[in-house]
Scaffold this motif. Structure first.
Motif, mmCIF file in Angstrom:
data_model
loop_
_atom_site.group_PDB
_atom_site.id
_atom_site.type_symbol
_atom_site.label_atom_id
_atom_site.label_comp_id
_atom_site.label_asym_id
_atom_site.label_seq_id
_atom_site.Cartn_x
_atom_site.Cartn_y
_atom_site.Cartn_z
ATOM 1 N N LEU A 101 0.838 -1.196 0.000
ATOM 2 C CA LEU A 101 0.000 0.000 0.000
ATOM 3 C C LEU A 101 0.872 1.245 0.000
ATOM 4 O O LEU A 101 2.003 1.215 0.485
ATOM 5 C CB LEU A 101 -0.889 0.030 1.247
ATOM 6 N N ASN A 103 1.361 3.599 1.997
ATOM 7 C CA ASN A 103 1.123 3.958 3.392
ATOM 8 C C ASN A 103 1.584 5.365 3.729
ATOM 9 O O ASN A 103 0.915 6.085 4.472
ATOM 10 C CB ASN A 103 1.844 2.961 4.305
ATOM 11 N N GLY A 106 -0.793 7.962 2.394
ATOM 12 C CA GLY A 106 -2.033 7.925 3.155
ATOM 13 C C GLY A 106 -1.873 8.590 4.509
ATOM 14 O O GLY A 106 -2.754 9.344 4.963
ATOM 15 N N ASP A 134 4.253 -1.682 7.262
ATOM 16 C CA ASP A 134 3.145 -0.730 7.165
ATOM 17 C C ASP A 134 3.278 0.347 8.243
ATOM 18 O O ASP A 134 3.119 1.543 7.983
ATOM 19 C CB ASP A 134 1.797 -1.445 7.332
ATOM 20 N N ASP A 217 -6.831 2.188 7.710
ATOM 21 C CA ASP A 217 -7.284 0.905 7.143
ATOM 22 C C ASP A 217 -8.707 0.992 6.612
ATOM 23 O O ASP A 217 -9.045 0.323 5.649
ATOM 24 C CB ASP A 217 -7.190 -0.292 8.105
ATOM 25 N N ALA A 234 -7.727 1.645 3.203
ATOM 26 C CA ALA A 234 -6.766 0.838 2.452
ATOM 27 C C ALA A 234 -7.538 -0.217 1.669
ATOM 28 O O ALA A 234 -8.461 -0.820 2.203
ATOM 29 C CB ALA A 234 -5.783 0.166 3.410
ATOM 30 N N THR A 264 -4.360 4.684 -1.428
ATOM 31 C CA THR A 264 -5.253 4.760 -0.279
ATOM 32 C C THR A 264 -6.188 5.954 -0.455
ATOM 33 O O THR A 264 -6.029 6.754 -1.379
ATOM 34 C CB THR A 264 -4.455 4.910 1.023
#
Length: 293
Positions: A101, A103, A106, A134, A217, A234, A264
């Motif tokens: 992701l 991360n 985000g 993460d 998330d 996510a 995200t």
């Protein structure tokens, strides 16, 4: 055998339901069955995990973060077991395909919302488990956003939530008992955000009037908390689906995309201080190839 195996650390967390749905959907579309093995279950039974994996006799394996250590990954790689890593990078020097992701972006998006929209400057962070990639990228986004706005990072406002409700609750209770009072808490995941909210409310304080809380998330339960949780959604189910597709391609052709990075999306609700009319924020959509940005 037309069987894929999925290795998880455990399955008691709400995070894993959408992940498994995604993996199973892609496997079913391609005519594969799915076996699920948990490292925690194997450990309780005293079963050697390498032996149990060999007994599965599957065509390939999806490995979720922290389900296997480096030695086990190296062992399976030497055996030419087709593998895809879910939400973790491969160890240095081992070329294993992965799905991850964005991360850091985000985390920056939710931090920028707290700083620019609400004017918060004393923002605490609850990191995840040690060694979790993460968590590391999300903390990097937290620190970068502070620096970009000229806010010094107060290390007393960084604690461990462990991606667990109970641990996050204990950390926030410790802050409050010590007289540490952030304006907002950025929890590394939604479970720890829930724990933070419980600790604040048990102390007789209000979310967000006294301390705002945001998570990461976008799990289903986050919208039903009181107040509804501002979070970063996510694409967990998509990560499972795309990882399964990667693995099937690897099994059938011997090669696949080495890394997929999924975007995200900031979801603005009321726990940050926005009103009930708050709308979902814009998705942080970026190219899926390249480094963590």
């Amino acid at each position: 055998t037309n069987i894929l195996s999925l290795l998880l650390p455990q399955i008691g967390n709400a995070y894993f339901a959408p992940l498994v749905r995604g993996v199973e959907a892609a496997a079913r579309e391609a005519g594969f069955d799915l076996l699920i093995l948990t490292a925690a279950q194997a450990g309780r039974r005293g079963v050697n995990l390498r032996q149990r994996i060999a007994e599965l006799n599957s065509d390939g394996m999806l490995v979720f973060a922290h389900s296997l250590d480096r030695a086990d990954l190296e062992h399976l790689h030497r055996l030419h077991m087709p593998m895809v890593l879910l939400l973790q990078p491969p160890p240095d020097g081992i070329a294993i395909p992965c799905v991850n992701l964005r991360n850091r972006r985000g985390a920056r998006s939710v931090m920028e919302h707290l700083i620019e929209v609400h004017g918060y400057r004393r923002i605490a962070f609850l990191r995840g488990p040690a060694g979790n990639s993460d968590s590391a990228w999300r903390e990097m986004g937290y620190r970068e956003a502070l620096a970009a706005h000229g806010i010094a990072c107060d290390e007393s406002l960084v604690a461990t939530g462990g991606f667990e409700q109970a641990q996050a609750m204990a950390s926030v209770e410790a802050w409050l008992q010590a007289g540490v009072r952030p304006e907002a808490i950025f929890a590394g995941d939604d479970d720890s955000a829930y724990g933070a909210m419980q600790a604040i409310q048990r102390a007789g304080l209000r979310v967000p009037q006294d301390i705002a809380v945001v998570g990461f998330d976008g799990l289903d339960f986050s919208q039903y908390l009181a107040p509804p949780l501002t979070t970063v959604r996510a694409p967990i189910e998509e990560a499972g689906f795309r990882g399964s597709e990667q693995l099937i391609e690897l099994i059938r052709t011997g090669h696949t995309t080495q890394e997929i990075l999924l975007p995200t999306e900031l979801v603005v609700r009321q726990s940050c201080g926005c009103g009930p009319q708050a709308q979902q924020g814009s998705a942080c959509r970026h190219s899926e190839q390249g480094g963590q940005l």
